[in-house]
Design an enzyme around this catalytic site. Structure first.
Site, PDB file in Angstrom:
ATOM      1  N   ASP A   1       6.614  78.284 -15.404  1.00 13.67           N
ATOM      2  CA  ASP A   1       7.160  77.175 -16.189  1.00 13.67           C
ATOM      3  C   ASP A   1       6.244  76.821 -17.361  1.00 13.67           C
ATOM      4  O   ASP A   1       5.020  76.928 -17.259  1.00 13.67           O
ATOM      5  CB  ASP A   1       7.323  75.957 -15.274  1.00 13.67           C
ATOM      6  CG  ASP A   1       8.230  74.900 -15.871  1.00 13.67           C
ATOM      7  OD1 ASP A   1       8.954  75.203 -16.844  1.00 13.67           O
ATOM      8  OD2 ASP A   1       8.215  73.758 -15.377  1.00 13.67           O
ATOM      9  N   GLY A   2       6.856  76.400 -18.457  1.00 14.20           N
ATOM     10  CA  GLY A   2       6.089  75.885 -19.582  1.00 14.20           C
ATOM     11  C   GLY A   2       6.153  76.718 -20.840  1.00 14.20           C
ATOM     12  O   GLY A   2       5.499  76.388 -21.841  1.00 14.20           O
ATOM     13  N   ASN A   3       6.953  77.785 -20.848  1.00 13.46           N
ATOM     14  CA  ASN A   3       7.038  78.632 -22.041  1.00 13.46           C
ATOM     15  C   ASN A   3       7.531  77.862 -23.262  1.00 13.46           C
ATOM     16  O   ASN A   3       6.990  77.997 -24.363  1.00 13.46           O
ATOM     17  CB  ASN A   3       7.985  79.810 -21.792  1.00 13.46           C
ATOM     18  CG  ASN A   3       7.446  80.779 -20.752  1.00 13.46           C
ATOM     19  OD1 ASN A   3       6.285  80.720 -20.385  1.00 13.46           O
ATOM     20  ND2 ASN A   3       8.300  81.671 -20.288  1.00 13.46           N
TER      21      ASN A   3
ATOM     22  N   SER B   1      16.925  81.623 -13.719  1.00 14.97           N
ATOM     23  CA  SER B   1      17.727  80.978 -12.681  1.00 14.97           C
ATOM     24  C   SER B   1      19.210  80.988 -13.035  1.00 14.97           C
ATOM     25  O   SER B   1      19.590  81.243 -14.183  1.00 14.97           O
ATOM     26  CB  SER B   1      17.265  79.537 -12.467  1.00 14.97           C
ATOM     27  OG  SER B   1      17.676  78.724 -13.560  1.00 14.97           O
TER      28      SER B   1
ATOM     29  N   GLU C   1      20.919  78.416 -13.295  1.00 11.76           N
ATOM     30  CA  GLU C   1      21.098  77.298 -14.225  1.00 11.76           C
ATOM     31  C   GLU C   1      20.703  77.681 -15.661  1.00 11.76           C
ATOM     32  O   GLU C   1      21.154  77.066 -16.629  1.00 11.76           O
ATOM     33  CB  GLU C   1      20.262  76.102 -13.763  1.00 11.76           C
ATOM     34  CG  GLU C   1      20.757  75.431 -12.485  1.00 11.76           C
ATOM     35  CD  GLU C   1      20.348  76.188 -11.224  1.00 11.76           C
ATOM     36  OE1 GLU C   1      20.942  75.917 -10.156  1.00 11.76           O
ATOM     37  OE2 GLU C   1      19.456  77.056 -11.310  1.00 11.76           O
ATOM     38  N   ASN C   2      19.853  78.694 -15.789  1.00 11.35           N
ATOM     39  CA  ASN C   2      19.396  79.096 -17.129  1.00 11.35           C
ATOM     40  C   ASN C   2      20.513  79.662 -17.999  1.00 11.35           C
ATOM     41  O   ASN C   2      20.375  79.727 -19.229  1.00 11.35           O
ATOM     42  CB  ASN C   2      18.267  80.135 -17.025  1.00 11.35           C
ATOM     43  CG  ASN C   2      16.948  79.545 -16.570  1.00 11.35           C
ATOM     44  OD1 ASN C   2      16.092  80.252 -16.045  1.00 11.35           O
ATOM     45  ND2 ASN C   2      16.779  78.236 -16.741  1.00 11.35           N
TER      46      ASN C   2
END
Length: 250
Positions: free
Chosen positions: A22-24, A67, A69-70
């Site tokens: 996470d955090g890109n 994911s 959701e992505n």
């Protein structure tokens, strides 16, 4: 770095590590760039994490890459991610072979673009005999969807008299999950400071140790994985038992 490595007990490293990368987007935004720039610069973190895990003797590393959701993200970003996936797999295949890395994938893989499916299948097939570490990419993955699909498939077998309902146990459920060929997760790492598991390996992380770091994924390096594993090894994994029982078992 050397001092941190010396603090790690190589006989007690996690067998299976899962990472929520996470955090890109925030990393890219902090540099005044679009989110895709962050995804491209995350590849170094992936390589270094996989290499470090392999060197330490970790046998399974699972990365939450995309994911279910992505798919709701802007089309430009989704297309860029799929293109990045294809290009990276093609480019890294010789390195996977050289480093004895077995590639695996979990998720609703049929929802991926045809080209991505083709390249992914090729890489999985060509690395299937590698034995150093199994690197699994969770792609179009959602744990709730995975469990729903498992229930449906098990139910069909019961309805068709191919399975006795009384025979359903954890092993049967495991065998119907995307991760049927993987062990349970021992240690889950999430970068960027967020403290949630985001529909990732809900069944498989039943007794996993959780570790959250403020480091954004593109900045994640060997030293950060060392820190995480040192923290893991300082914990007592009881699996529902008491500390006294654990000491007796040892």
């Amino acid at each position: 770095m050397k001092e941190k490595l010396q603090r790690i007990n190589l006989h007690k490293v996690p067998n299976h590590i899962a990472i929520i990368m996470d955090g890109n987007g925030r990393w890219a935004k902090g540099k005044g760039m679009q989110r895709v720039f962050g995804h491209k610069n995350a590849l170094t973190a992936i390589r270094e994490s996989a290499d470090t895990a392999s060197e330490l003797g970790v046998k399974y590393l699972t990365l939450y890459a995309f994911s279910t959701e992505n798919w709701n993200r802007p089309k430009l970003e989704v297309d860029a991610l799929m293109s990045l996936l294809v290009n990276t797999l093609k480019k890294e295949l010789p390195e996977f072979q050289r480093k004895n890395v077995k590639i695996n994938a979990i998720g609703n893989l049929t929802s991926l673009p045809k080209n991505a499916q083709k390249v992914l299948t090729k890489v999985i097939n060509e690395t299937q005999d590698n034995t150093k570490i199994t690197l699994t990419f969770a792609l179009s993955y959602g744990s709730r969807e995975e469990i729903v699909n498992a229930i449906k498939n098990i139910s069909k077998k019961v309805v068709n008299n191919n399975l006795d309902i009384e025979k359903i146990d954890e092993k049967i459920i495991n065998n119907h999950l995307y991760t049927f060929n993987l062990p349970d997760v021992d240690f889950m790492i999430r970068t960027s400071g967020e403290q949630r598991i985001s529909n990732f390996l809900l069944w498989q992380m039943a007794y996993a140790e959780l570790y959250f770091t403020d480091v954004l994924w593109p900045d994640f390096r060997k030293e950060h994985l060392f820190d995480a594993i040192i923290d893991y090894q300082n914990r007592e994994r009881r699996f529902g038992k008491t500390s006294e029982q654990i000491e007796t078992d040892e």
